[in-house]
Every structure is written in C-alpha cells, then in structure tokens.
Design a protein around this motif. Sequence first.
Motif, PDB file in Angstrom:
ATOM      1  N   PHE A  67       7.187 -32.810  65.636  1.00 21.25           N
ATOM      2  CA  PHE A  67       5.890 -33.484  65.631  1.00 21.25           C
ATOM      3  C   PHE A  67       5.830 -34.486  66.770  1.00 21.25           C
ATOM      4  CE2 PHE A  67       2.245 -35.748  64.267  1.00 21.25           C
ATOM      5  CZ  PHE A  67       2.541 -37.097  64.327  1.00 21.25           C
ATOM      6  N   ALA A  68       6.910 -35.239  66.940  1.00 18.62           N
ATOM      7  CA  ALA A  68       6.913 -36.255  67.994  1.00 18.62           C
ATOM      8  C   ALA A  68       6.667 -35.621  69.355  1.00 18.62           C
ATOM      9  CB  ALA A  68       8.248 -37.013  67.998  1.00 18.62           C
ATOM     10  N   PHE A 116      -5.620 -39.991  69.427  1.00 21.22           N
ATOM     11  CA  PHE A 116      -5.596 -39.815  70.880  1.00 21.22           C
ATOM     12  C   PHE A 116      -6.726 -40.618  71.513  1.00 21.22           C
ATOM     13  CE2 PHE A 116      -2.493 -36.991  70.082  1.00 21.22           C
ATOM     14  CZ  PHE A 116      -2.788 -35.653  69.894  1.00 21.22           C
ATOM     15  N   VAL A 150      -5.371 -32.789  61.971  1.00 16.76           N
ATOM     16  CA  VAL A 150      -5.824 -32.594  63.351  1.00 16.76           C
ATOM     17  C   VAL A 150      -6.914 -33.599  63.691  1.00 16.76           C
ATOM     18  CG1 VAL A 150      -7.099 -31.041  64.854  1.00 16.76           C
ATOM     19  CG2 VAL A 150      -5.181 -30.183  63.551  1.00 16.76           C
ATOM     20  N   PHE A 181      -4.881 -34.308  75.844  1.00 14.36           N
ATOM     21  CA  PHE A 181      -6.127 -35.042  75.584  1.00 14.36           C
ATOM     22  C   PHE A 181      -6.445 -35.962  76.747  1.00 14.36           C
ATOM     23  CE2 PHE A 181      -9.322 -36.390  72.628  1.00 14.36           C
ATOM     24  CZ  PHE A 181      -9.602 -37.695  72.990  1.00 14.36           C
ATOM     25  N   GLU A 182      -5.401 -36.588  77.310  1.00 13.69           N
ATOM     26  CA  GLU A 182      -5.649 -37.487  78.434  1.00 13.69           C
ATOM     27  C   GLU A 182      -6.099 -36.711  79.668  1.00 13.69           C
ATOM     28  OE1 GLU A 182      -1.779 -39.225  78.426  1.00 13.69           O
ATOM     29  OE2 GLU A 182      -2.531 -41.156  77.749  1.00 13.69           O
ATOM     30  N   TRP A 208      10.071 -45.945  67.152  1.00 10.91           N
ATOM     31  CA  TRP A 208      10.266 -44.552  66.744  1.00 10.91           C
ATOM     32  C   TRP A 208      10.141 -43.623  67.925  1.00 10.91           C
ATOM     33  CZ3 TRP A 208       7.007 -40.120  65.845  1.00 10.91           C
ATOM     34  CH2 TRP A 208       7.634 -39.140  65.086  1.00 10.91           C
ATOM     35  N   LEU A 209       9.117 -43.854  68.758  1.00 10.84           N
ATOM     36  CA  LEU A 209       8.878 -42.921  69.862  1.00 10.84           C
ATOM     37  C   LEU A 209       8.270 -43.689  71.010  1.00 10.84           C
ATOM     38  CD1 LEU A 209       8.773 -39.937  70.762  1.00 10.84           C
ATOM     39  CD2 LEU A 209       6.461 -39.872  69.886  1.00 10.84           C
ATOM     40  N   PHE A 218       3.183 -34.143  69.540  1.00 13.09           N
ATOM     41  CA  PHE A 218       2.190 -35.213  69.627  1.00 13.09           C
ATOM     42  C   PHE A 218       2.080 -35.710  71.065  1.00 13.09           C
ATOM     43  CE2 PHE A 218      -0.435 -38.291  67.490  1.00 13.09           C
ATOM     44  CZ  PHE A 218      -0.408 -39.404  68.304  1.00 13.09           C
ATOM     45  N   LEU A 219       3.246 -35.868  71.721  1.00 10.10           N
ATOM     46  CA  LEU A 219       3.223 -36.339  73.101  1.00 10.10           C
ATOM     47  C   LEU A 219       2.474 -35.365  74.001  1.00 10.10           C
ATOM     48  CD1 LEU A 219       6.792 -37.781  73.637  1.00 10.10           C
ATOM     49  CD2 LEU A 219       4.656 -39.032  73.583  1.00 10.10           C
ATOM     50  N   GLY A 274      -7.241 -31.255  74.521  1.00  5.50           N
ATOM     51  CA  GLY A 274      -6.503 -31.860  73.418  1.00  5.50           C
ATOM     52  C   GLY A 274      -6.968 -31.313  72.079  1.00  5.50           C
ATOM     53  N   VAL A 275      -8.279 -31.156  71.928  1.00  9.55           N
ATOM     54  CA  VAL A 275      -8.808 -30.660  70.659  1.00  9.55           C
ATOM     55  C   VAL A 275      -8.363 -29.222  70.433  1.00  9.55           C
ATOM     56  CG1 VAL A 275     -10.888 -30.145  69.371  1.00  9.55           C
ATOM     57  CG2 VAL A 275     -10.788 -32.190  70.765  1.00  9.55           C
ATOM     58  N   ARG A 295       3.535 -38.314  79.371  1.00 11.24           N
ATOM     59  CA  ARG A 295       3.499 -37.721  78.035  1.00 11.24           C
ATOM     60  C   ARG A 295       3.888 -36.266  78.115  1.00 11.24           C
ATOM     61  NH1 ARG A 295       1.915 -42.822  78.050  1.00 11.24           N
ATOM     62  NH2 ARG A 295      -0.273 -42.569  78.551  1.00 11.24           N
ATOM     63  N   SER A 335      -4.749 -29.009  69.542  1.00 12.13           N
ATOM     64  CA  SER A 335      -4.474 -29.513  68.196  1.00 12.13           C
ATOM     65  C   SER A 335      -4.804 -28.475  67.145  1.00 12.13           C
ATOM     66  CB  SER A 335      -5.288 -30.772  67.932  1.00 12.13           C
ATOM     67  OG  SER A 335      -5.063 -31.723  68.925  1.00 12.13           O
ATOM     68  N   LEU A 336      -5.839 -27.681  67.399  1.00 18.84           N
ATOM     69  CA  LEU A 336      -6.179 -26.655  66.410  1.00 18.84           C
ATOM     70  C   LEU A 336      -5.073 -25.625  66.290  1.00 18.84           C
ATOM     71  CD1 LEU A 336      -9.957 -26.225  67.196  1.00 18.84           C
ATOM     72  CD2 LEU A 336      -8.925 -27.158  65.160  1.00 18.84           C
ATOM     73  N   VAL A 365      -6.540 -36.287  66.666  1.00 20.23           N
ATOM     74  CA  VAL A 365      -7.440 -36.411  67.820  1.00 20.23           C
ATOM     75  C   VAL A 365      -8.085 -37.791  67.843  1.00 20.23           C
ATOM     76  CG1 VAL A 365      -9.458 -35.455  68.947  1.00 20.23           C
ATOM     77  CG2 VAL A 365      -7.842 -33.937  67.866  1.00 20.23           C
ATOM     78  N   MET A 425       0.255 -33.135  73.089  1.00 18.70           N
ATOM     79  CA  MET A 425      -1.165 -33.110  72.730  1.00 18.70           C
ATOM     80  C   MET A 425      -1.876 -34.338  73.287  1.00 18.70           C
ATOM     81  SD  MET A 425      -1.507 -31.408  68.959  1.00 18.70           S
ATOM     82  CE  MET A 425      -0.576 -32.575  68.032  1.00 18.70           C
ATOM     83  N   LEU A 426      -1.199 -35.473  73.206  1.00 19.15           N
ATOM     84  CA  LEU A 426      -1.792 -36.682  73.771  1.00 19.15           C
ATOM     85  C   LEU A 426      -1.984 -36.511  75.272  1.00 19.15           C
ATOM     86  CD1 LEU A 426      -2.726 -39.579  73.491  1.00 19.15           C
ATOM     87  CD2 LEU A 426      -0.375 -40.341  73.648  1.00 19.15           C
ATOM     88  N   VAL A 438      -2.131 -26.204  66.032  1.00 16.84           N
ATOM     89  CA  VAL A 438      -1.168 -26.680  65.044  1.00 16.84           C
ATOM     90  C   VAL A 438      -1.527 -26.168  63.655  1.00 16.84           C
ATOM     91  CG1 VAL A 438      -0.225 -28.734  63.975  1.00 16.84           C
ATOM     92  CG2 VAL A 438      -0.626 -28.694  66.401  1.00 16.84           C
TER      93      VAL A 438
END
Lengths: 101, 639, 486
Positions: free
Chosen positions: C384-385, B189, B182, C395-396, B70-71, C388-389, C402-403, C316, C406-407, B186, C391-392, C409
């Motif tokens: 979203f995809a 992640f 969320v 986070f990294e 998918w990704l 998500f990337l 990252g947190v 990402r 995410s909020l 997280v 956000m990931l 969103v």
Amino acid sequence: MSVGIPMFLAVSAILFTIGLIGVLLRRSPLTILLSLEIMLNSVNLTLVAFSRQVGGSDGQVFALVVMGIAAAEVVVGLGLVVAMTRRSMVLDTDELRTLNG
Amino acid sequence: MTELVWITLALPLVGVALLAIFGNKLPARGAGLLASLIMLAAFGAATVALILLASKPEDQRQVTETAWTWLSAGDFRVGFDIWFDQLTALMLMVVTGVGFLIHVFSIGYMKGDSQERRFFAYMNMFVFSMLVLVVSGNLVQLLIGWGLVGLSSYLLIGFWHHKTSAVKAAKKAFIMNAIGDVGLAVGIFLIFVDLGTVSYSGVFASANTLSETQASIACLLLLVGALAKSAQIPLHTWLPDAMEGPTPVSALIHAATMVTAGVYLIARMNPLFFYAPKVLDLIVIIGVVGLLMAGAIAIVQTDIKRIIAFSTMSQIAYMFVGVGLSAYWAGIFHLFTHAFFKALLFMGAGLVIHALNGEQDTRNMGGLRKLMPKTYFCFIIGGLALTGIFPFSGGFSKDAILGAGLHVDSTIGWIAYVGGLLGALMTGIYTFRLIFLVFHRRMSPYAEKVAPPLIKHHGEGPSSMLWPVYILALGAAFLGLLQIPGVTHVMSSWLEPISPYGMVEATAGQEWLTTLIGSVVGVIGIIIAAHLYLRENDAPERIRLGRGRLIAHALERRCYWDNLYEWMFERPTQWAASFLNRDVDATAFRWLPTDGVGTITAFFGRSVVVMQNGIVRSYALVFAVGIAGFLLYLLVRGT
Amino acid sequence: MITISTLIAVPAIAAVVLLVIPFARQAAGYLALLVSLAVLGGVIGFIYRFEPAAGYQFADNVSWIEPLGVRWHVAVNGVSLAMIAVTALVTTCALGFALWAKRDRSHASAALILMTEAFLILVFAARDLFAFYVGFEGMLIPLLILLVVWGGAGRKFATLQVIAYTAFGTLLMLLGILYLGLTAPDGPNFDMATAIGRGNDWVFFAFAIAFAIKSPLFPWHGWVLPAYRQASPEVAAVLSGVASKAGAFAFLAVLVPLFPAQAAKYAWVFIALGTIGFLWGSLLAFRQRDGRGVVAYSSIAQMSFIVLGIFLLSDRGATGATFQMVNHALVSAALFLVVGWLETQVGSDSFAKLGGLARRRPVLATVSIILGMAALAVPGSSVFASEFLIMLGAFEYRWWLGVIVSLGVVLAAMYMLRWISAILHDRESGLAGTLNPPDLKQGALMAILPLVLVLIGLSIVPAQFTDRVDASAQELFSAAAKEAGR
C-alpha cells in the motif's frame, strides 16, 4: 558501303528475337541450345558491325571471345543432353522441374 | 496520558498476536475470556485517559504525538501519530466499552463453534483497526485504519467460510469499501497537492487557503469514502448482505463501530467541511433520502437481522443529517446512543436466534413474549429508544439532530426536519412490527417445536449473554439524560471545542417542541404497527398484494439498487474481462508475437514460392521481360 | 575492501562446483542453501555499511577487455542494493523450496539457480554497459535450462516463446550498446557514466524495447504467461520475483539516467503503456481460472504499474517504484511458492478443482490471506505504501491519471479476493476433499515464511526502506526531470 550499319543492326535484331522466341517457346533442350546459339551469333554480328564502323579491333576480338565461350557452353549443354538420353529421361524442360519451391 | 492511548491501541493487537500464536493451546472458552479481558483493560485505559483529558482546562484538550515516521518520500511525510481530543476520547470509550460487552456476549453465542479462537482473534483485530482509525492524527493513517477495518469486516462477515452466501457477502462488502477507499485516497492526494500536508494539524491550519471548489471536491471525495464505510446511498448495498456474519459481528461492526466511521470522519474533518457548504447540504440530502428509503425497506423485510440492518442504515443517515447541518455534536451524540440501543437490539435478536436454534426468519417466530420475558423487556427498551420516545436516549439524540434542522431554518433545515419526523414515523412502524412479529401473536409451528425445550434447558441464555444486554439496556434507557435540553449539556459542551468554526445547536424551546412532536410521531408509528401486526391480521398481506403492490415489490427488491449495480458494473466488467482475455489478449499479445510471426511469415513465403516452379522457360521469360523493361526505361528516360 | 564482485563471484563459483563435483542428492541442496544464506548475509552487511547519500559505493573498476574499452565496473547505490537484497532473499527461499520439493538432479537445479543469482546481481551492480549486457543476457541461460528441464507439460513451447521474444529485444539492445560504446569520444568506452546523454532517439528505443520485453511492459507481455505457468514453482518465483525486476530496474537505473532528454520527451508513452498495462493485467487476472494465471497477470499489472511510476520522473514515482519492486518481488515469489505447494499437494492449481482448503489448515489460510491482502495493497501494508506513493505521483502529474490508476486498485481487490476464495472458501469439494492435503508446514513453510516476515516488517516501518533509497532514486531521475522542466 552499299549496305549500311542499320541493315546489319536490323538483321542482328531479327536474329536475336528469333533466338529469344526459340528459347522461350521451345521445350526440347537441344532446340533451346540452338536458339541460344542464334542469339549469341546475332550479338557477334552486332559487335563486328560496330567494330567496323568505329574502327579499332575491340569488337572483333570480343566476338571471338564470345564464340569461344559459346562453344564451351554448348559442350556442357550437349553433355547434359547426352546424359539425359542415356538415362532415358524425357527431353522436355517443362517436365524437368524437381528444383521447384 | 498519551501512554494510556498507546496502551489502549496496543492491547487488542497483543490480543491478536497471543491468540494467533497460542490460540490452539488455549481451551475453547479461554480464547473468549482472553479477548474480553483485553477489551476490558483497553476500556479501562480509555476511561482513565478520558478522565485525565477532562481534568485539563478546556482549551488544552487536544494532544498529539508521533511515534515514528511511517513513510516519507521527498516532502511527503506520514507519521504513526495519535490525536487525542474530546471526540477521540468519546469514540475510544464507545469502541472499547461496547466492544467489551459484545466480546462477553460472544463467549456465550459462539460457544460450540469449532473456530471460536479464530473468531476472537478477528474481533480483536477489528477493534485494533478501528482504534487506529479513530486515534489517527493524519489522513494516511486514517486511510490505513479504514482499510484494515474493511479487512476485518471481510474476515468476520465471511467467518463461516463454507457458506457460499457468506463468502459472497464478504467480498461484496470489501469491494464496496475498496471503492470508498479509492475516493478517500484521491481526496488525500488532492489535499496534499493543495495544502502540502496530510496531518490533521496541518490541514486544519491551512484549510482557509482553499478555494470553495477545491475544498468542495476534496470533501466530496472524502464523502465517497464515508458513504461506503457507513453504508449510505449510493454505496449501501453491502450492509444487508453483511448480516451473513455471526450476530455479534453485526452488533459490533454493523451497528456500533465500523459503520459509524463515516460520521466520525465528517465530524473530525469539520474544519475542512466548513469551507464546502454545498457538500454539507448534499450530505443532508443523502441522509434524508437514505433514512426514508431504508426505513421503508425495513418495513417489508422478513429476516430479523435485516430489519435491524436497514434500521442501522436509516439511523446512520440521521447522523449524516446531523453532521451535514454542522450540528456535529448531535450527530456524534446519536452515534453514541445508537451504539447502545442498536447493539442491544442485535444482541437481543441474537438471543432469539439462539433460542430458536439458528432461525432468523420472523415468519417462523411469534409469541415468544412468555418464553423470553427478559429478552422481550430489553427489546422494548431498545425499540423505544430507537423510535425516539421520550425519555429514552434515542429520542434525545435524534431530536437534537432534528432540532438543529429547525434551528437553522433554511430549506435544507426544513427538509431535514420534516424528513426526519417522517422517518421517525417509519421507525416506529418497523421497530414495533419487528417486536410484535417476534414476541406477540401466535407462535409459529417451528418455534413451538424448537424453542420451549431449548429455553427450558438453558434459560433465555447464559449469563455471559444476558448481562451485557442488561447493561446496554441501561445505557439505552438513561444515557439521554446527558443532554436534557436546557438542563444538562454534557455532550454539546464536551464536543463543542472540536469544531473551531462553531456548531449548530437548537435552543431549549425548539428542542422541547421537537421532542414532543417526535415522540408523538413515534407513538403514532407504534399504533399503526400494532393495528397491523399485533394480532393475526391479513391487512398487511392485502395491502402487499393489492394497492401497495408496486411499492411492496420495489421495497422487497431493496429499491433495485443491487440490480442497478449488477447491470452497470458487474456485468460490463465481467464481459470486458472475458472479451479482452479470450479475444484480444489471447490473439494479439500471446499468439501474434510468437506463433503469429511464424505463421504470417510462412504465409507470405508460401504465396511467393509459387514463382519458383522449376521450369526453366519461365525463368527465362522473367529474365527477358526484366531486361526489356529496363532497356525501355533507359530509352524513355533518355541517357 | 570487499566489493560487490564478491557477491557475484561466490554464487557463480558455487554453481560451477555443484555442477562438477558429484555431491549426494540432499547435500547439494543444503550446500546451495548455505551459499545463498552466505550471500544474504553479505548483502545485509552491505546494507549496514551503506550510506544513503553517498552515491555509488562498494565499487570495483578494473580493465577487462582492453582493445574494446570494456571494464569490469560494478558498484551499487540505494536502488541497486535494494534489488540485490531482494534477489538474495528470493533465491534463498527458492532454494529452500527446491530442497523441500526434492527435485531430481537437484545438484544441477540448485547450481543453475545460483548461477541465475550471480548474473542477476551482476545486472543490478553493473556500471559498464558490456558487463550489464553479460548479466542481462546471461541470466536467461540458466533460467531457460531450468524451464525446459524441470518445467511442466508445455515447457518446450514456453521455452521457445521466451527465447524468441527476448532474443529480439536483446538484439536491439546489443546494437544500442555497441553504438554507444564504440562512438565514445575518447576511443571505445562502455562505461555507463560516459554514455550519458550521447544517445539519440533510435538508441533510446532500442534499449527501451529490450527492457519493456523483459519487465514485461504492456503490450510485450505475452511471453511470460507460458513461462510462469510451466516453470517449477521456485523458478517461477525467481522469474517473476527477480528476473522481471531486472527489466524495470534497467528502466530506472540505465535508461532514464543515460537518456535524460529522450526520457523526458517520451515519458508520456511509457506512462500511457504502464497505465493500460496495469488496468489490462488486472482485468484479465479477474478472468483466469487457475492460481498461476491470476498471479501471472497480477505480475504483469504490477510491472506496468512500476514502469508507470518510473516515468513519472518524480520523487514519489521513483521511490514508490523502487519500493514497489521490492514489495512485488516478495509478494509474487511467495504467491508462486504457495500455489506451487498446492500443486504438489493436490496436483492442480485449477480453481474448479480447489476450494474449501481453509478448514483444518490454519497456516495455509493465514499465509494465503496475508499474501492476498498484501497483493491487493490493503492499507497498512508495505505494498500500500509503495502504491500510494506512485498513485500520489500520478495524481501530481495529471489528476485524472491518479483517479484512473486508483480505480485499478479496486480491480486488484476483486481478483485477489477471488483467488483467496477459490482456494480457501466454500465447501471442501474437488481435490481438497478427496486427497485431504495436510497444512502448510515444515520445509515449504520455512521457504515462504521469510518472505512474509519481511513484508510484515516493511509494512510496519516502510520509512526504514524509503529513507535509505530516496537519495539514490533522486539522482537517477534528476537529469531527466530537469529536461522535462520539473
């Protein structure tokens, strides 16, 4: 020399100051021009005095140039005064301020 | 066999597509029939898949397959996979089976609504989303299913979108679920950063490399998602409001499937949760507090659906206790039985509401026993199952959970045991309070006026509404026989392999003891309810206005959670947004760089232009002062 | 060998033709639409022949202004090709909408949109700093004319704002470009490849501010609001859909590769600004009382988020940012077209006057909900995809980042649901009741549908996109990432 250079410079300084005060405090264009003349002449005096002291004629020649320019400038100034009188304008520099911001 | 799973997954999606494109060409009943047929087909496929899985030897009952990637970005890959094992197979049966029955029920219930087709499209979409969630083989796909389920829930709760209260409830549900999303994200992640993979197989295999802190934080984050989806403390406030949706929605989403997703998540991720024992303990505590609080609130509710909603919250709390005690099979068993008796109760409530032309307030009901005997009978069965009286199904599953608490014999275990029994008492009280208020006592004036003509005309309901209810009643009555302690252990042995580190299961003796105590406690609850509510009685009112004033007030305001959230989150956010918008952004970022620059420049210009007064003398003065100053400077400096 | 220059030349020539030759009203619109469809076809052809791992392709490199060392050097890699593709699609939809809306002097408006497209493709494809500047600046000219002639009531003020703000930024960039070009080691040379690593901190910031204003990145976002509100819907779609991407694209494809050391050193500044902008825009979107306002602030939030992704200098982040650029272009353009359609039917986009439009208008409801859900990045969507990337990646970089991100969103969910409800839900009060507009159909629907369909397609298999773009995105940030020690 019975009268030393300092005397000449002092006279010159006094003349300059008198001329300056005249320019700053008088409102009539004629008087301002007069005071300007006094200032210019005081400078001429200084120039000649120094030329005499140092030797060489540079100062005296420059004094002659200054006189010529003073004359030219007076002509322009008086021409302006005559033009203003012709139009019956007030001869007061404080009243003539249309070129303000 | 995996093809069958793909088919099960694809069928509802096909349903949505057909209904979306050809919906308005179908006759009104056609939409419902199509949707139900699709569900039946899906159920059939799921059943066959289950049978095929069961025919395999026990250690080969875990099948995974990826359809496409998918990704991907660098070493991060997410596929569209399925993971088919015993748990998945069971969930598929529940979702498609109970889903089918509710679809059929909806044909009758939604009849006459101008938007019927849209309803069935949304219902199928929900089922598809739930299936994506359940068959997923990796965490990101789980999150996708999670989010789509939230979307479907939003669409269904707000189905009657001209009703402001419904729209508000739908938004609230979506946003609380978004908070859960969320947490889940997280958590994903973190898991990816620590373990380098998001697929279940990868995570399960390498979970042992995590330190307890890492595992605990990850599980805590996953728990946030589970709490939001399953409406547990502290993310539970959306569930009672969600009753604004049509009753079949409440039955399907808020009883049988969506709200159980949290329990499924914890059960599915048990290899990870194994390394976070403190989080498991936390889950038990949240569960016990939840089941007691929800049970208490249910006792004072007056809306028939809200009583059942709080009951759902309470029962799911039981499931959380089950999985928190590492008795995963017990939690899932209760999920299974609960799907039946809770959907039964909701659908029964739907029959009552239908018969009363839309009335949901129990104070306008009463005495319906004679007019609706079939509904009454099913309610009794559902009620007994819910209260956990032997030998109904709810009893076996609930006691399996409590027995596990007893078996574990730790502080947590005893908290679970005692709390659970206390909860059973409350369950008896509120359940039979509901039954007595609706079916016994004197009929309210409203009911007297409305119900008899409707029932004389249509009977208790069309067969499309009655037959699903009967089937559910059968399930509620007899499914407990799957797990008679010491005799049959279909559930525990079927589900045992999904937990590589083993599960907690009480001994037969402990189980029977728990069953005895549990049934007795439940019966006591029924007796209390009868004492207070069976006949006209002002005792409840007296308690409410007298000694129980404070508690009653707190319970009626649902323990002030909504107020708390409004003060903590809604108002500050609104205020911050308004403040930033009006005062900060409008001036600093919109006005300042454009108008502002011009205005400020003009201001400075105006301040300076005073110097230019047009009077020659002043200019001369400035010259003179300037030159004098300069000469002075030269003099002082010494040349 | 057909190069990218064709894609630039075709719309440009067509624009001139349309301006000069007096076509009949509708004919001009149809011709423009045809031309943009041809461009779209061309782009699809390029995508088909594109090789993900082969760097810059379909190049054209000829001498342009000899004495200054300026060359016409255009080429595309995965990222630029993606942006060109989305430009072509959005332009086509915008022209379709304009055709449906029957603008007066339609030949001029269509020509100007085509001209914008030409300049935009130039921006994305330029490999020479001078050519890049021409495109970057040039695209503003037709856009500003479109804004000031066909815009709403406050259009003059809006245009002035845009000019004042962006002129400042571009001046800075011009100075930077001149510096880089004229100080090249072997005589004046404006090619991007020779400019790598030669700049200093001042030049870096000169470019950065110019791009920040264009994107817009917080806190330089103030100028877009009047522009988005006053422009006609199709111009707003092009502005927020593609023109803003020029800014973000420039960050990724010009700033980061050309200034790896500075990018690594100052990455945290842009990450911070991006985060603040994301939260700021989302929070303020929640307070807007008109449809355009919500979409505008959402746009600001998303662009800041994209810049955040870019400066994470990771796989990402870069792939996510590129994908998000495409997704946001589609969503934003479609949203502006929907709101624009509402304005034509009902006369206003103020929430106070809308409501209850879901009854009897299933197409509008479905499209609005799909777009609304996409805008808030409902899991499963392409948005979203990409989010998500990013956000990931965030986070990294730092777990707390990252947190926080995410909020944001959740905020997006809040304001988009409010938007959906304001238009569709509750009683049919206000203008919806009195005017009883029809459902979204025919021309307007045809203009919006391609955007929605592509979004759905990308949601089903986002890997199709990311696989093609991954390698190119990697190349762009690798130097900077090395400097940053990653």
